[in-house]
Design an enzyme around this catalytic site. Structure first.
Site, mmCIF file in Angstrom:
data_model
loop_
_atom_site.group_PDB
_atom_site.id
_atom_site.type_symbol
_atom_site.label_atom_id
_atom_site.label_comp_id
_atom_site.label_asym_id
_atom_site.label_seq_id
_atom_site.Cartn_x
_atom_site.Cartn_y
_atom_site.Cartn_z
ATOM 1 N N CYS A 50 0.512 -1.197 -0.166
ATOM 2 C CA CYS A 50 -0.186 0.502 0.140
ATOM 3 C C CYS A 50 0.381 0.825 -0.047
ATOM 4 O O CYS A 50 0.588 2.379 -0.066
ATOM 5 C CB CYS A 50 -1.040 0.593 1.488
ATOM 6 S SG CYS A 50 -1.759 -1.247 1.614
ATOM 7 N N HIS A 61 -2.880 8.147 6.142
ATOM 8 C CA HIS A 61 -3.043 6.841 5.700
ATOM 9 C C HIS A 61 -4.239 6.427 5.986
ATOM 10 O O HIS A 61 -5.404 5.990 4.482
ATOM 11 C CB HIS A 61 -1.937 6.117 5.485
ATOM 12 C CG HIS A 61 -1.775 4.123 5.537
ATOM 13 N ND1 HIS A 61 -1.978 4.061 4.038
ATOM 14 C CD2 HIS A 61 -1.847 3.312 6.154
ATOM 15 C CE1 HIS A 61 -2.269 3.237 3.137
ATOM 16 N NE2 HIS A 61 -2.393 2.400 4.995
ATOM 17 N N GLU A 76 -1.323 5.391 14.521
ATOM 18 C CA GLU A 76 -0.766 6.794 13.030
ATOM 19 C C GLU A 76 -1.352 8.703 13.874
ATOM 20 O O GLU A 76 -0.098 9.232 13.574
ATOM 21 C CB GLU A 76 -1.718 6.980 11.215
ATOM 22 C CG GLU A 76 -1.221 8.063 10.678
ATOM 23 C CD GLU A 76 -2.056 7.638 9.199
ATOM 24 O OE1 GLU A 76 -1.928 8.492 7.941
ATOM 25 O OE2 GLU A 76 -2.580 6.929 9.081
ATOM 26 N N LYS A 90 -9.272 8.322 1.811
ATOM 27 C CA LYS A 90 -10.180 6.557 1.943
ATOM 28 C C LYS A 90 -11.481 6.613 2.330
ATOM 29 O O LYS A 90 -12.273 5.110 2.266
ATOM 30 C CB LYS A 90 -8.878 5.632 2.693
ATOM 31 C CG LYS A 90 -7.499 6.003 1.766
ATOM 32 C CD LYS A 90 -7.483 4.351 2.848
ATOM 33 C CE LYS A 90 -5.815 5.145 2.349
ATOM 34 N NZ LYS A 90 -4.289 5.960 2.254
ATOM 35 N N HIS A 103 -9.584 2.038 -0.124
ATOM 36 C CA HIS A 103 -8.155 2.026 0.135
ATOM 37 C C HIS A 103 -7.836 1.257 -1.338
ATOM 38 O O HIS A 103 -8.290 -0.061 -1.924
ATOM 39 C CB HIS A 103 -8.002 1.471 1.391
ATOM 40 C CG HIS A 103 -6.187 0.389 1.220
ATOM 41 N ND1 HIS A 103 -5.293 1.453 0.670
ATOM 42 C CD2 HIS A 103 -5.739 0.359 2.458
ATOM 43 C CE1 HIS A 103 -3.973 1.678 1.099
ATOM 44 N NE2 HIS A 103 -3.888 0.592 2.021
ATOM 45 N N PHE A 115 1.882 -3.576 4.037
ATOM 46 C CA PHE A 115 1.906 -5.088 5.014
ATOM 47 C C PHE A 115 3.638 -5.157 4.340
ATOM 48 O O PHE A 115 4.121 -5.123 3.300
ATOM 49 C CB PHE A 115 1.629 -6.186 3.779
ATOM 50 C CG PHE A 115 -0.099 -6.309 4.231
ATOM 51 C CD1 PHE A 115 -0.481 -5.235 5.184
ATOM 52 C CD2 PHE A 115 -1.218 -7.155 3.431
ATOM 53 C CE1 PHE A 115 -1.991 -5.333 5.525
ATOM 54 C CE2 PHE A 115 -2.318 -7.032 4.060
ATOM 55 C CZ PHE A 115 -2.636 -6.241 4.661
#
Length: 412
Positions: free
Chosen positions: A163, A303, A313, A334, A339, A398
């Site tokens: 991502c 994010h 975050e 998002k 996403h 990830f």
């Protein structure tokens, strides 16, 4: 002294529009691109919604013969690149072409085509497999085809970091220009993985929301009722140039890419370090690289995936900005786009350039009840006009990979 790197073109395909301006207009209006999945029958699936690109016409960039040879994620990328190159008004000489490159990645690539070709192999045997299968599936065919379309003969590569892919490719393109490997780079990310296997895999990992709200209300970063991300798709592409190159050819400069930071969590396959130390190091590196102070940044595009990672975050941003956090605005777009995996970092960097241009920060929709205390204005429901001259955008993936970009208004 490092070369300054500026943006001269941008192109977007998203669940909210087939170009940059229509997407941005929908974002500022707080519209959602999430709806029921149309790409396959979801009857037996625990997740039935996604943020799909709608009404895409590949013939804008590829003829019918070409489009049959290339995966959807490549088609998305070629169209977004066409838009960006058109806006940048690139007209390269033969010598200049060797100094112009491409850096575009995808988190997953030709997932749909791999699954479909395996079925062909299973039913018909190896002789039925198309000779175009491998070129169709590999991720670096995206920058490869873009380079062929526009005659870009400089560096040509794909960074693949889940991502964080789109943001990494922009940052690495910036570095290529600063290192003197290129004068111009077409950079970004692309993704189309709304497929049965991808949805089943993410759902099995319990990463995707199973919320029974209306589709447009399911992606809800920082909200107490968030329970997973909503899959999106699209492509975001920038044309980056050294300042000298852009000025020499009389290009219109849209914004400046001022800072790039990277870090690794070394913690878990899919979950971030709950203390957010990797996030902090990444943001601090980008801000240091930009030459700005935290006090000079007004907006953060987070994010913010609508998962449990939202709190680490937000907490990390608060640590990085310290006493300036209370004057900072931060949102997760998002909440509207879903996403978009490998495309998301690039599209969100474009949103930052547009926020600087229009002096307005986009909202976080569906934030009805914030789960935790936070001094930062998370822009619930409404865009906010404000004097934005610099933005930070985060992308985490990830494997514990993190990247941040700092964009600022161009001043000679």
């Amino acid at each position: 002294m490092k070369k300054r790197v500026v943006i001269t073109g941008m192109g977007v395909l998203s669940p909210l529009g087939l170009d940059t301006e229509s997407t941005w207009k929908a974002i500022l209006a707080g519209k959602s691109g999430v709806a029921s999945i149309t790409r396959f029958d979801t009857t037996d699936f625990p997740v039935t919604i996604a943020a799909e690109v709608k009404n895409f016409d590949p013939s804008l960039s590829l003829d019918k013969k070409e489009s049959r040879k290339h995966a959807d994620f490549v088609q998305f990328c070629v169209e977004a690149s066409r838009q960006a190159v058109l806006q940048a008004d690139i007209n390269l000489t033969e010598d200049a072409a060797y100094r112009a490159g491409v850096s575009i990645g995808s988190g997953i690539g030709g997932f749909k085509e791999i699954v479909a070709t395996h079925e062909v192999l299973r039913k018909g045997g190896p002789r039925k497999v198309s000779p175009f299968f491998i070129p169709c599936a590999i991720i670096n065919m995206a920058p490869g085809l873009v380079s062929m379309k526009h005659g870009l003969k400089g560096p040509n590569f794909s960074a693949v970091t889940a991502c964080a892919t789109g943001a990494h490719n922009i940052g690495l393109a910036m570095r290529a220009i600063q290192a003197g490997d290129a004068d111009l780079m077409v950079a970004g990310g692309t993704e189309m993985c709304t497929t049965p296997l991808a949805v089943a895999g993410f759902a099995s990992a319990r990463a995707m929301s199973r919320n029974d709200r209306p589709p447009e209300e399911v992606s809800r970063p920082w909200d107490v009722d968030r329970d997973g991300f909503v899959l999106g798709e699209g492509a975001g592409i920038m044309v980056l140039e050294s300042l000298e190159h852009a000025q020499a050819r009389g290009a219109t400069i849209l914004a400046e890419i001022a800072g790039f930071g990277m870090s690794g969590d070394a913690y878990h396959m899919t979950a971030p370090d709950p203390d957010g130390v990797g996030f902090v190091r990444c943001m601090e590196a980008a801000i240091k690289d930009s030459g700005l102070s935290p006090a000079e940044i007004q907006y953060v595009n987070a994010h913010g995936t609508s998962t449990m990672a939202d709190y680490p975050e937000a907490n990390s941003v608060a640590k990085v900005f310290g006493g300036y956090a209370s004057s900072l605005a931060m949102s997760s777009t998002k909440s509207m786009t879903g996403h978009m995996l490998g495309a998301t970092g690039a599209i969100e960097a474009i949103f930052c350039a547009l926020a600087i241009r229009d002096k307005i920060a986009p909202p976080t929709i569906n934030l009805d009840k914030q789960e935790f205390d936070c001094d930062i204005d998370l822009l619930a429901h409404e865009a906010k006009e404000m004097p934005i001259t610099a933005c930070l955008t985060n992308s985490f993936g990830f494997g514990g990979t993190n990247t941040s970009l700092v964009l600022k208004a161009f001043v000679e």
